[in-house]
Design a protein around this motif. Sequence first.
Motif, PDB file in Angstrom:
ATOM      1  N   GLY A  76     -53.442 -21.906  34.853  1.00 35.85           N
ATOM      2  CA  GLY A  76     -52.600 -22.939  34.286  1.00 35.85           C
ATOM      3  C   GLY A  76     -51.371 -23.243  35.123  1.00 35.85           C
ATOM      4  N   LEU A  77     -50.828 -24.436  34.923  1.00 36.49           N
ATOM      5  CA  LEU A  77     -49.594 -24.890  35.559  1.00 36.49           C
ATOM      6  C   LEU A  77     -48.510 -25.006  34.499  1.00 36.49           C
ATOM      7  CD1 LEU A  77     -50.985 -27.810  37.787  1.00 36.49           C
ATOM      8  CD2 LEU A  77     -50.684 -25.401  38.415  1.00 36.49           C
ATOM      9  N   ALA A  93     -42.360 -13.464  37.900  1.00 35.55           N
ATOM     10  CA  ALA A  93     -42.879 -12.633  36.814  1.00 35.55           C
ATOM     11  C   ALA A  93     -43.879 -13.400  35.960  1.00 35.55           C
ATOM     12  CB  ALA A  93     -41.724 -12.135  35.951  1.00 35.55           C
ATOM     13  N   ALA A  94     -43.648 -14.690  35.782  1.00 39.62           N
ATOM     14  CA  ALA A  94     -44.587 -15.487  34.992  1.00 39.62           C
ATOM     15  C   ALA A  94     -45.957 -15.514  35.660  1.00 39.62           C
ATOM     16  CB  ALA A  94     -44.050 -16.908  34.812  1.00 39.62           C
ATOM     17  N   GLY A  95     -45.981 -15.655  36.984  1.00 38.34           N
ATOM     18  CA  GLY A  95     -47.247 -15.639  37.697  1.00 38.34           C
ATOM     19  C   GLY A  95     -47.935 -14.295  37.629  1.00 38.34           C
ATOM     20  N   PHE A  96     -47.139 -13.225  37.682  1.00 39.18           N
ATOM     21  CA  PHE A  96     -47.709 -11.872  37.627  1.00 39.18           C
ATOM     22  C   PHE A  96     -48.331 -11.594  36.267  1.00 39.18           C
ATOM     23  CE2 PHE A  96     -47.168  -7.349  36.573  1.00 39.18           C
ATOM     24  CZ  PHE A  96     -47.941  -6.774  37.569  1.00 39.18           C
ATOM     25  N   GLY A  99     -51.343 -13.741  35.338  1.00 38.48           N
ATOM     26  CA  GLY A  99     -52.585 -13.571  36.106  1.00 38.48           C
ATOM     27  C   GLY A  99     -52.834 -14.641  37.140  1.00 38.48           C
ATOM     28  N   GLY A 100     -51.763 -15.276  37.616  1.00 39.79           N
ATOM     29  CA  GLY A 100     -51.925 -16.326  38.611  1.00 39.79           C
ATOM     30  C   GLY A 100     -51.332 -17.653  38.190  1.00 39.79           C
ATOM     31  N   LEU A 101     -50.843 -17.706  36.983  1.00 42.89           N
ATOM     32  CA  LEU A 101     -50.151 -18.901  36.481  1.00 42.89           C
ATOM     33  C   LEU A 101     -49.169 -19.421  37.530  1.00 42.89           C
ATOM     34  CD1 LEU A 101     -48.574 -19.070  32.973  1.00 42.89           C
ATOM     35  CD2 LEU A 101     -47.145 -19.493  34.951  1.00 42.89           C
ATOM     36  N   LYS A 102     -49.079 -20.722  37.682  1.00 43.95           N
ATOM     37  CA  LYS A 102     -48.243 -21.327  38.728  1.00 43.95           C
ATOM     38  C   LYS A 102     -47.148 -22.180  38.109  1.00 43.95           C
ATOM     39  CE  LYS A 102     -48.507 -24.275  42.851  1.00 43.95           C
ATOM     40  NZ  LYS A 102     -49.400 -25.093  43.709  1.00 43.95           N
ATOM     41  N   LEU A 103     -45.927 -22.037  38.660  1.00 42.93           N
ATOM     42  CA  LEU A 103     -44.802 -22.869  38.238  1.00 42.93           C
ATOM     43  C   LEU A 103     -44.723 -24.108  39.113  1.00 42.93           C
ATOM     44  CD1 LEU A 103     -42.127 -20.056  37.785  1.00 42.93           C
ATOM     45  CD2 LEU A 103     -43.549 -21.103  36.020  1.00 42.93           C
ATOM     46  N   ARG A 132     -58.214 -28.694  40.740  1.00 47.60           N
ATOM     47  CA  ARG A 132     -56.768 -28.524  40.661  1.00 47.60           C
ATOM     48  C   ARG A 132     -56.429 -27.517  39.569  1.00 47.60           C
ATOM     49  NH1 ARG A 132     -54.061 -33.218  42.352  1.00 47.60           N
ATOM     50  NH2 ARG A 132     -52.133 -32.006  42.075  1.00 47.60           N
ATOM     51  N   GLY A 133     -55.235 -26.891  39.701  1.00 46.44           N
ATOM     52  CA  GLY A 133     -54.724 -26.127  38.580  1.00 46.44           C
ATOM     53  C   GLY A 133     -54.557 -27.049  37.388  1.00 46.44           C
ATOM     54  N   GLN A 134     -54.679 -26.511  36.196  1.00 43.29           N
ATOM     55  CA  GLN A 134     -54.651 -27.348  35.000  1.00 43.29           C
ATOM     56  C   GLN A 134     -53.319 -27.228  34.266  1.00 43.29           C
ATOM     57  OE1 GLN A 134     -57.481 -29.412  34.196  1.00 43.29           O
ATOM     58  NE2 GLN A 134     -57.709 -28.764  36.328  1.00 43.29           N
TER      59      GLN A 134
END
Length: 351
Positions: A76-77, A93-96, A99-103, A132-134
């Motif tokens: 997710g984005l 930390a949000a990405g960690f 599990g790969g979440l992207k800001l 693409r990321g969603q």
Amino acid sequence: MIDFRSDNTGRAAPEILEALIRANRDTALGYGGDDWTAALQRRFSELFETVVRVFPVATGTAANALALASLGPSWGLVYCSGVAHINTAEANAAGFFGGGLKLVAVGGDHGRINDDCLADALAAIAPGQNHRGQPSAVSLTQATDLGAVYTLEQIRAVAEVAKGRRLKLHMDGARFANALARLGCSPAEPTWRSGVDIMSFGATKNGGALCDAIVVFAPDLADVVAVQLRRAGQVWSKMRFASAQLIAYVENGLWLDMARASNAIAARIAAGLNGTSAARLLAPVEANEIFLELPSVTMDRLAADGFQFYRRSQSMARFVSRFDTTTAEADALVAALIHHPTPVTAPRAAE
């Protein structure tokens, strides 16, 4: 020394420390099965005028990262301001935890997301573009990381765009009390009534002692958050001590009294500098943070004179007032800048 480094450098409010002592009696079931944690759920549901789930956590970073990790898939984005704390200061930390979440940074003024900018960013990823990321969520910081406050209209405009793409809305409320004191409305208005699904509820920066919280407004998210917290080690064993702090924080309007006090100090400093050539405000002073354009030599002199603050760049300094900052300390800062100025550019209104 006069400390303007941050609002987490000061004392904890005596009322909160007294609540810890009151909770330190007899025995109580661990991991949230105690009477204090049950009372916390009731108290915050009353405060927000709707049934909420409240999860005490150790830090604001934990609140942000684990709340966001609960809002979507690992691909997710999450859209946020470019200067948002989650984007600049939490080591992804949000990405960690996600599990790969992207800001994804979105434009706007003074740390606020602009709804048109958000709409443009979302339009770049059409539904069904599986390479693409969603888009999964939007995060607002209230008050922002440049000291501005979203109005109710601004929150609702962002929420309308987000909900149009079925995105969840998160609020980073590390300084929520300061924003609420500025807005003068109920806690419900800038949160769930404006479309917020989940929030990081800050206490530490505003006279708290040892915890912040996640407040969940959307019922379908509560159980997901509970699992995220457990696997991240953010479920307190002796939860009663965390819950007791949060109850005391909001009891009898303590949290808003402290926020009004720190806001008033920041406003006093801004007013004292109005129209001078000693410093230029780089953002509106709407809560308890002040961002000034200052020559490096002026910052050196302030430090030598015993003022503690953060240098954000060679020409930007941040000053933060606390609930226990005094008017004498505020006036001393203004005097130090005005009486021995090194002029910057011609003074102009905050952008």
